[in-house]
Design a protein around this motif. Structure first.
Motif, PDB file in Angstrom:
ATOM      1  N   MET A   1      -3.743   6.173   3.878  1.00  0.00           N
ATOM      2  CA  MET A   1      -2.952   7.143   3.116  1.00  0.00           C
ATOM      3  C   MET A   1      -3.085   6.906   1.616  1.00  0.00           C
ATOM      4  O   MET A   1      -3.205   7.859   0.833  1.00  0.00           O
ATOM      5  N   MET A   2      -3.049   5.664   1.211  1.00  0.00           N
ATOM      6  CA  MET A   2      -3.202   5.312  -0.200  1.00  0.00           C
ATOM      7  C   MET A   2      -4.551   5.805  -0.734  1.00  0.00           C
ATOM      8  O   MET A   2      -4.626   6.429  -1.806  1.00  0.00           O
TER       9      MET A   2
ATOM     10  N   CYS B   1       0.833  -1.211   0.000  1.00  0.00           N
ATOM     11  CA  CYS B   1       0.000   0.000   0.000  1.00  0.00           C
ATOM     12  C   CYS B   1       0.866   1.259   0.000  1.00  0.00           C
ATOM     13  O   CYS B   1       0.546   2.243  -0.678  1.00  0.00           O
ATOM     14  N   LEU B   2       1.955   1.218   0.744  1.00  0.00           N
ATOM     15  CA  LEU B   2       2.861   2.363   0.775  1.00  0.00           C
ATOM     16  C   LEU B   2       3.476   2.595  -0.598  1.00  0.00           C
ATOM     17  O   LEU B   2       3.608   3.745  -1.045  1.00  0.00           O
ATOM     18  N   GLY B   3       3.856   1.526  -1.283  1.00  0.00           N
ATOM     19  CA  GLY B   3       4.394   1.663  -2.629  1.00  0.00           C
ATOM     20  C   GLY B   3       3.389   2.259  -3.593  1.00  0.00           C
ATOM     21  O   GLY B   3       3.727   3.110  -4.429  1.00  0.00           O
ATOM     22  N   ILE B   4       2.136   1.832  -3.489  1.00  0.00           N
ATOM     23  CA  ILE B   4       1.075   2.405  -4.329  1.00  0.00           C
ATOM     24  C   ILE B   4       0.903   3.881  -3.999  1.00  0.00           C
ATOM     25  O   ILE B   4       0.732   4.723  -4.888  1.00  0.00           O
TER      26      ILE B   4
ATOM     27  N   ALA C   1      -2.027  -1.705  12.916  1.00  0.00           N
ATOM     28  CA  ALA C   1      -1.937  -0.244  12.833  1.00  0.00           C
ATOM     29  C   ALA C   1      -1.156   0.189  11.597  1.00  0.00           C
ATOM     30  O   ALA C   1      -1.530   1.155  10.908  1.00  0.00           O
ATOM     31  N   THR C   2      -0.056  -0.506  11.288  1.00  0.00           N
ATOM     32  CA  THR C   2       0.767  -0.160  10.126  1.00  0.00           C
ATOM     33  C   THR C   2      -0.020  -0.321   8.834  1.00  0.00           C
ATOM     34  O   THR C   2      -0.016   0.560   7.965  1.00  0.00           O
ATOM     35  N   LEU C   3      -0.716  -1.440   8.696  1.00  0.00           N
ATOM     36  CA  LEU C   3      -1.529  -1.670   7.498  1.00  0.00           C
ATOM     37  C   LEU C   3      -2.651  -0.639   7.389  1.00  0.00           C
ATOM     38  O   LEU C   3      -2.910  -0.102   6.305  1.00  0.00           O
TER      39      LEU C   3
END
Length: 485
Positions: free
Chosen positions: A414-415, A356-359, A406-408
């Motif tokens: 954000m995504m 998700c962070l990469g997206i 929490a991280t996910l």
């Protein structure tokens, strides 16, 4: 398609610069998790200190790297941009580190890091800050091979010294007075940071020619403009560091003292299995960031941006499913003690979070291109708030599992926020059907396998083959065009 071929070449080389050092760095995990080298609690302590590294690095960089890329491609005098940003970071780094050393006792008590480690941390941070603009300049001027070689040397030296100090120095000290003079018992954590310090010093030495080439010219007007652009990036960076590493800090704060370091150690070790996704996303980001800026004035760049995200999701989905299926086969080669395996539950969550962070990084092109970096700060702040709230709520109840959730949650939100605002301010024609298919199906298969069919490799490999076949079938025409161009 020639633009894509150039992009993929740069992404491959930057990937080499990122993947090979990280793969070498992977050797440190089995080293650190070897019960004859560090205990679970000691590895947890190292991970806790490195969590603060991320936060301090962001503060020392204060968004100047991103501002450099933006103004390097925007201003007529690239030399002025380079010298102004370099001088800014040199002065600020020495000033901030000088203040930190003056108040090191107070800082040590505040963040609960022993002074003997904190002093080493400060020197490493200073050395790392001084190479930010030289590395950025190598990327901006399309010198990926030089970038890659220096990065690899840095990690190779760090690894070599770590292995020497942690595995061989004690035995050598018993047989030689030379080595006996530098060996200290129960000094393992300090040796880790000393290795890091020497590697960072060598990296700066290799990049010193950059400073001899630039003209010492500081443009105050340009610097003010760059700082206005950089400040939202700094805020976003601090928020990102909270999302990235604050879970270790909160685990240390919220769990009982007798189990905190152990929980951090287990969590951090299993977190490393998400490295494959992190490597892919980081290499892709390093390749596309200069591309986004340099092609922003091309005719209809949105079409290319849309295709780039499609490729990212396709490859990322395959990586997600592959790592989840083979995680139990991979773990003994990376994590040397079964004492850490209790935290394997987090692996699919952390992999998906980094996906998700990469997206998100791919979607973030809209606010960087349109100079609306404040939205990056707003979105990151929302993610940080989600991280803090969920960690505070869940850690006391379910420990490190709460940190993974929490991280996910933070990266997923954000995504979605970046996608929503991007449609309002810089519409990009993404192929939602194909992206949604890859993303959704890879998540479904990953979660089903790991939490329902885990260990049944017939089912897992069948899922992977079917998914790979689907991706190849849908992308074969595009891949042919890229390879032919």
């Amino acid at each position: 398609m020639s633009g894509f071929k150039s992009l993929f070449k740069q992404t491959f080389i930057y990937g080499l610069a990122t993947v090979l050092p990280r793969m070498l760095g992977f050797i440190l995990v089995p080293l650190y998790t070897n019960p004859n080298v560090l205990s679970v609690e000691e590895y947890g302590r190292v991970s806790f200190i490195f969590a603060y590294f991320v936060l301090f690095n962001v503060v020392l960089a204060y968004g100047m790297e991103t501002a450099f890329f933006r103004f390097f491609n925007k201003e007529e005098s690239q030399e002025t941009v380079t010298s102004t940003s370099a001088i800014s970071l040199i002065l600020s780094s020495f000033a901030l580190m000088g203040i930190a050393f003056l108040f090191r006792h107070q800082i040590s008590a505040l963040i609960n890091i022993e002074l003997k480690y904190l002093n080493l941390v400060f020197v490493i941070l200073l050395l790392d800050a001084l190479v930010i603009i030289p590395f950025s300049w190598l990327r901006a001027t399309a010198k990926p091979m030089t970038y890659a070689i220096i990065k690899i040397i840095n990690v190779a030296v760090n690894l070599g010294l770590s292995i020497f100090f942690l595995l061989y120095l004690k035995d050598l000290a018993d047989s030689s007075s030379v080595f006996n003079s530098i060996y200290k018992p129960d000094f393992e954590i300090s040796y880790i940071f000393i290795s890091n310090l020497i590697a960072s010093g060598l990296t700066l030495l290799l990049l010193l020619p950059f400073y001899s080439k630039i003209k010492l010219k500081f443009d105050t007007v340009l610097w003010k403009r760059m700082m206005r652009y950089a400040m939202p990036v700094l805020i976003a960076g601090i928020a990102f560091s909270i999302n990235e590493t604050f879970d270790r800090i909160l685990l240390e704060k919220l769990l009982p003292d007798d189990i905190a370091d152990q929980q951090i150690g287990m969590y951090s070790a299993c977190y490393k299995l998400a490295l494959f996704m992190t490597l892919f996303a980081t290499a892709f980001r390093l390749g596309i960031e200069p591309y986004f800026f340099s092609h922003s004035k091309a005719e209809n760049p949105q079409k290319n941006y849309a295709k780039i995200l499609e490729y990212f999701v396709a490859f990322g989905s395959v990586i997600l499913l592959t790592v989840v299926i083979f995680a139990d086969l991979i773990k003994p080669y990376i994590i040397q003690s079964e004492a850490y395996y209790e935290a394997m539950w987090i692996v699919p969550f952390i992999l998906l979070a980094n996906f998700c962070l990469g997206i998100y990084h791919n979607l973030s092109v809209w606010y960087k291109i349109t100079d609306r970096t404040k939205f990056g700060a707003y979105i990151s702040i929302v993610g940080a708030i989600v991280t803090l709230l969920l960690n505070y709520m869940l850690i006391p109840i379910i420990g490190f599992k709460g940190s993974a959730i929490a991280t996910l949650s933070a990266y997923g939100i954000m995504m979605m926020l970046s996608f929503y605002f991007g449609r309002l301010y810089y519409p990009i024609p993404y192929n939602f059907k194909k992206i949604g298919l890859y993303f959704g199906l890879s998540i479904l298969c990953s979660m089903m396998y790991f939490y329902v069919f885990r260990g049944n490799y017939f089912i897992g490999i069948t899922m992977l083959i079917v998914f790979l076949g689907l991706v190849i079938l849908l992308e074969k025409n595009q891949l042919k065009q890229v390879l032919k161009s």
